[in-house]
Motif scaffolding. Structure first.
Motif, short mmCIF file in Angstrom:
data_model
loop_
_atom_site.label_atom_id
_atom_site.label_comp_id
_atom_site.label_asym_id
_atom_site.label_seq_id
_atom_site.Cartn_x
_atom_site.Cartn_y
_atom_site.Cartn_z
N TYR A 63 0.86 -1.18 0.00
CA TYR A 63 0.00 0.00 0.00
C TYR A 63 0.90 1.24 0.00
O TYR A 63 1.92 1.27 0.71
CB TYR A 63 -0.89 0.06 1.24
CG TYR A 63 -2.04 -0.91 1.28
CD1 TYR A 63 -2.24 -1.85 0.27
CD2 TYR A 63 -2.95 -0.89 2.34
CE1 TYR A 63 -3.30 -2.75 0.33
CE2 TYR A 63 -4.01 -1.78 2.40
CZ TYR A 63 -4.18 -2.71 1.40
OH TYR A 63 -5.23 -3.59 1.47
N TYR A 65 0.70 5.19 0.93
CA TYR A 65 -0.10 6.24 1.57
C TYR A 65 0.52 7.60 1.29
O TYR A 65 1.74 7.73 1.17
CB TYR A 65 -0.19 6.02 3.08
CG TYR A 65 -1.05 4.85 3.49
CD1 TYR A 65 -2.41 5.01 3.68
CD2 TYR A 65 -0.50 3.59 3.67
CE1 TYR A 65 -3.22 3.93 4.05
CE2 TYR A 65 -1.28 2.51 4.05
CZ TYR A 65 -2.64 2.69 4.24
OH TYR A 65 -3.44 1.62 4.61
N LYS A 84 -4.66 -3.53 11.35
CA LYS A 84 -5.07 -3.63 9.95
C LYS A 84 -4.82 -2.31 9.24
O LYS A 84 -4.93 -1.23 9.82
CB LYS A 84 -6.55 -4.01 9.86
CG LYS A 84 -6.83 -5.45 10.25
CD LYS A 84 -8.23 -5.87 9.82
CE LYS A 84 -8.44 -7.36 10.07
NZ LYS A 84 -9.76 -7.82 9.57
N ASP A 87 -8.12 1.98 5.15
CA ASP A 87 -8.62 2.15 3.78
C ASP A 87 -9.08 3.58 3.54
O ASP A 87 -9.98 3.83 2.73
CB ASP A 87 -9.76 1.18 3.51
CG ASP A 87 -9.27 -0.24 3.25
OD1 ASP A 87 -8.19 -0.37 2.62
OD2 ASP A 87 -9.94 -1.19 3.68
N SER A 88 -8.49 4.52 4.25
CA SER A 88 -8.88 5.93 4.11
C SER A 88 -8.72 6.38 2.67
O SER A 88 -7.72 6.08 2.02
CB SER A 88 -8.03 6.80 5.03
OG SER A 88 -8.13 6.37 6.36
N THR A 89 -9.69 7.13 2.18
CA THR A 89 -9.67 7.58 0.80
C THR A 89 -9.29 9.06 0.71
O THR A 89 -9.23 9.78 1.71
CB THR A 89 -11.05 7.39 0.14
OG1 THR A 89 -12.00 8.27 0.79
CG2 THR A 89 -11.52 5.95 0.27
N TYR A 101 -4.06 8.96 3.19
CA TYR A 101 -5.03 8.24 2.38
C TYR A 101 -4.28 7.23 1.51
O TYR A 101 -3.12 7.43 1.16
CB TYR A 101 -5.87 9.18 1.52
CG TYR A 101 -5.13 9.89 0.41
CD1 TYR A 101 -5.02 9.34 -0.87
CD2 TYR A 101 -4.53 11.13 0.64
CE1 TYR A 101 -4.34 10.00 -1.88
CE2 TYR A 101 -3.84 11.79 -0.37
CZ TYR A 101 -3.75 11.23 -1.62
OH TYR A 101 -3.07 11.88 -2.62
N LYS A 102 -4.96 6.14 1.18
CA LYS A 102 -4.34 5.09 0.35
C LYS A 102 -4.37 5.53 -1.11
O LYS A 102 -5.43 5.69 -1.69
CB LYS A 102 -5.06 3.76 0.55
CG LYS A 102 -4.38 2.60 -0.15
CD LYS A 102 -4.91 1.26 0.33
CE LYS A 102 -6.34 1.03 -0.02
NZ LYS A 102 -6.82 -0.32 0.34
N LEU A 105 -2.07 0.52 -4.62
CA LEU A 105 -1.91 -0.86 -4.18
C LEU A 105 -1.25 -1.62 -5.34
O LEU A 105 -1.74 -1.56 -6.46
CB LEU A 105 -3.27 -1.47 -3.84
CG LEU A 105 -3.34 -2.91 -3.35
CD1 LEU A 105 -4.62 -3.13 -2.52
CD2 LEU A 105 -3.31 -3.91 -4.50
N VAL A 152 -8.27 1.46 -6.15
CA VAL A 152 -7.74 2.53 -5.31
C VAL A 152 -7.59 3.79 -6.15
O VAL A 152 -6.97 3.76 -7.21
CB VAL A 152 -6.38 2.13 -4.70
CG1 VAL A 152 -5.81 3.28 -3.87
CG2 VAL A 152 -6.53 0.88 -3.85
N GLY A 175 -5.20 -8.57 5.74
CA GLY A 175 -5.21 -7.12 5.78
C GLY A 175 -4.36 -6.55 6.89
O GLY A 175 -4.44 -5.35 7.20
#
Length: 230
Positions: A63, A65, A84, A87-89, A101-102, A105, A152, A175
């Motif tokens: 991931y 970020y 874990k 999954d912040s957008t 934020y991600k 991936l 993503v 995860g």
């Protein structure tokens, strides 16, 4: 010219193992020109960084970020209370203002996946080969506005804004975060819009004034020779 560029790129790629640190690195200028741009930042992928954390019969992903430099230090965590990965957008964090934020991936890059010499010398394949080693943050201009987009979202970054980035190793099935880099050094996108225009206008005015002053001085009579009548 193309051959010289390819040789330079090959030399840079061969140094990725030795030069990769424990935090994301901005791509070398030989690999990504005009970097950062107004809305993107090209980073080197984390080659060989997580090798000691990989275990047989396990599946992992990386991931990436992103967050703005002004985001509070408390909000820089990328895990929840159960370890874990978040999954912040982009929307949820106001583009990284409220926290990470991600942004991406992808599969864990392998130390053994260096390009073949034959491929790197082929100018038709250089672009694809470099994509294996670099990731450009902010490269998707449509995902925010596509209601059917499920992957993503990696939307454009804000101009003239400082960001930090982090790579995280995640167990694909659980995860759970297994390892992570430090946050990158601050990386600032380029200025744009009226600021650039005003800067260019100011530079042009200064240049024009300099030319006018030089021309005025050159047209003045030479006082050392005195004035001569007819």
């Amino acid at each position: 010219m193309c051959c010289c560029w390819v040789l330079v790129a090959l030399g840079c790629l061969s140094q990725l193992r030795a030069d990769q640190s424990l935090k994301p690195q901005i791509a070398a200028p030989q690999l990504a020109t005009n970097n950062p741009t107004l809305s993107t930042v090209a980073l080197e992928k984390p080659f060989c960084v997580f090798d000691s954390s990989l275990h047989p019969n396990k599946s992992y992903v990386i991931y990436l970020y992103a967050m703005k430099e002004l985001a509070s230090a408390v909000s820089s965590l990328v895990t929840d209370n159960n370890s874990k990965a978040l999954d912040s957008t982009f929307h949820q964090t106001s583009g990284g203002q409220l926290g990470p934020y991600k942004a991406a991936l992808f599969h864990v890059p392998s130390c053994a996946s260096l390009p073949k010499l034959a491929d790197i010398r082929d100018v038709d394949k250089v672009s694809d080969v470099l994509k294996q080693y670099l990731f450009r943050v902010g490269d998707d201009e449509t995902c925010l506005y596509d209601p059917n987009f499920q992957a993503v979202c990696n939307p454009p970054l804000a101009a003239d804004t400082t960001y930090r980035f982090k790579y995280v190793l995640v167990d694909s099935k659980e995860g759970i975060v297994k390892d992570q880099t430090l946050w990158s050094d601050p990386i600032r996108t380029r200025r744009g819009g009226w600021e650039v225009l005003l800067q260019r206008q100011g530079a042009c005015l200064r240049l024009l004034n300099t030319v006018n002053q030089s021309q005025a001085l050159s047209e003045q009579p030479d006082s050392s020779q005195g004035w001569k009548g007819n």
